[in-house]
Write a protein that holds these residues in place. Sequence first.
Motif, PDB file in Angstrom:
ATOM      1  N   PRO A  75      -0.514   1.315 -12.061  1.00 29.17           N
ATOM      2  CA  PRO A  75      -0.353   2.474 -11.178  1.00 29.17           C
ATOM      3  C   PRO A  75       0.465   2.116  -9.941  1.00 29.17           C
ATOM      4  CG  PRO A  75      -2.550   1.546 -10.945  1.00 29.17           C
ATOM      5  CD  PRO A  75      -1.913   0.837 -12.102  1.00 29.17           C
ATOM      6  N   GLU A 127      -0.470   6.676  -6.951  1.00 27.80           N
ATOM      7  CA  GLU A 127      -1.781   7.110  -7.439  1.00 27.80           C
ATOM      8  C   GLU A 127      -2.886   6.484  -6.592  1.00 27.80           C
ATOM      9  OE1 GLU A 127      -4.411   6.143 -11.438  1.00 27.80           O
ATOM     10  OE2 GLU A 127      -2.231   6.335 -11.632  1.00 27.80           O
ATOM     11  N   SER A 143      -9.642   1.427  -9.303  1.00 29.59           N
ATOM     12  CA  SER A 143      -9.366   2.299 -10.446  1.00 29.59           C
ATOM     13  C   SER A 143     -10.623   2.723 -11.187  1.00 29.59           C
ATOM     14  CB  SER A 143      -8.421   1.578 -11.425  1.00 29.59           C
ATOM     15  OG  SER A 143      -7.188   1.275 -10.807  1.00 29.59           O
TER      16      SER A 143
END
Length: 759
Positions: free
Chosen positions: A483, A568, A593
């Motif tokens: 990401p 993100e 995450s």
Amino acid sequence: MSIKFYLKNVFFPMLAGILGIRKILKLVPVNHLIKDNGNWVSTGDDPAFVFQGKFYVGWNQINWSSNSEEYTPLKLYWNDGSGYSEVNSVIFSFISPTGAKQTSTLFIPPGVQELRLDPGEKETVFELSDFEFKKITKIHIVFQAMKKLLLQRGSNVGTIKKLIIKATYVIRKHGIRGFWSTIKNNADLTLTNVLENYQLWVAKNRISPQQKINIRHEIEMFTYKPLISVIMPVYNVEEIWLRKCIDSVIEQLYPYWELCISDDASSKEHIKRVLTEYQERDSRIKVSFREKNGHISESSNSAIEISDGEFIALLDHDDELASDALYQNVKILNENPSLDFIYSDEDKIGVDGERHSPYFKPDWSPDLILSQMYTCHLGVYRKSLVTKIGGFRQGYEGSQDFDLVLRLTELTNKIYHIPKILYHWRTIPESTASGASAKNYTHYAGIKALQDTLQRRNIKGTIEELDNYPNMYRIHYDVEREPLVSIIIPTKDMSSILDSCLESIFLKTTYLNFEIIIVDNGSTEQTTFDVFAKWKDQHPDKVSILTLDIPFNYSKLNNSAVEIARGELLLFLNNDIEVIDANWLEEMIGYASRGNTGAVGAKLLYPDKTIQHSGVIMGLGGVAGHAFRTALDTDPGYFGALMVNRNVSVVTAACLMIKKEIFSEVNGFEEDLSVAFNDVDFCLKVLEKGYYNITLNSIKLYHHESKTRGLENTTEKIKRFQSEIDYMHAHWPAYINYDPFYNVNLSLEGDCSYRIKNI
């Protein structure tokens, strides 16, 4: 240092310590104290003595005798020429109803001129003798610590050998300074070099006869009185410890229990005799005599098979329950009968019967439990859930309860922590309470349990063993995707600081999918613009400049940057941060995450390699403060808290990663908090949404703290800071009064985190 100061504060005290010189210091009443029939009478709320006589600075052993009808704290103040103050004070002992002679060890700092003693803060009557001050040396402290450990664990060859091995390791790893720090901790000497006497806490929290009467009456009024099955596997334990263990169950204030004992084919003759004796004495005691030894998992399951309780409580055959252990659990169940798992705090108890090494735990911490079996004792579990997961599993002996908790908590989040010492873990050489190295197989069983957990949960990652810290682990989660991370760095001039920060990121970071948004808050120096141009030219696809020439408002600067961030994941980073570990981004991404993870922080060090940040404690110092600030980087922390990755209420935004969607969910940083507490407020908003914040001790960065901002030394700044304090007290009083990840029995004074609260 003048010759006069050296002689008075170094040479003569050192000589006095070598000679063991004793001085009698007379108590002279100066406030709210009179003598009546040989007793001291406190006539107000601020009684005080001053010590009359010569004393030596440095380490002193203090001897005196006292007596009273109630526990009365003795608080020592020292005057170094600036007057008496609460900063220079400590509660070092109590006047107790036992009337015994007492001894304490404390450190009188250099330069101290006078000592004052305050006996409590209310009207009372007591006996108190004059005090003998015996000057001692550090060598005396070392032997004192060794003697204490031998008393706790038993004076035998095995214990002595382990102490020598431990001392050798500490000296090799941390040097003489680290060895001395370890000795002070083992001697119960605090970071401020005064006696932090757990015995005082024990005495103050002892249940009185009247309290026992009140508890029994309260139990009668309970509407819910579940049967608690105490599960106790037994194998060849010494008779003295077995009897003490069983007696601690019989002495429970809550009477609705059964003790389910499984003897795992013990070979010692006294086992069957003692168990049969107790079984015949009390119908609540059940015993299963196994014909074949199957080790602790099978034996525990045999005990569960003969149990009829709605809940089971686990008890090792040489440990003891506090007399209110089951009562405290059932009290909570009456308030919340749907709970499936309850755990409490614990301490250790030596062969001499003295309690020590209290472990005051945090509330449920899903990341900490993947680092160490912190819930441990006393654990009370809903039996139907234990049965559903198949009880204890063979092959996990030594960490079978760790494996049980990992599996059981996958089925429920109805978990509660009781912040009370309800379990006393016996320290004898063959017990794991004597140190994890006493049963090294427990460490590897723990790894196996964690490996199974990752596989069951379909999580890809590796388990790191911490060298020389058995039964402590770190999970490193794989970064399966890559990401984009938006690194947001507010800055204003001080170009060399920013340049060092950026250089460390680009030269040391192994993760490459990131962008850097530099938020320029009104820089005017050409060197700063040169740094901007330098890094933007070198990395045009990664570096962008957002100019906001507004009055400093940390929250607004970062919120504005988030609006243009493409990542993100967001990483808020101070411009005075310097990367140490190359894998820092991978590690933070791996945790950030995860589905239930909120804010992720890191271990930050001052340039001298002492701790600047390893989590923030709510209430510390008034609103919030950094845990372990200025501790050595090599310090393992309170029960490994500086080694493992653990959940906290708050992490500093000097280095904070979070999913962009969570940032939006909580509406970012509060712009009414322009300078202070904006990260605290932000993390608490994240916590309120049900996410878990975490600080990672697995990665380190340097933090050259606040080099680009001035002190709070103007009327305007002081007024603004006070308004931010008021905001926090208005919006977050519950967290300021109770941090779920910091035990209520621990201190909130100054920088004294993870020390027992003054009583």
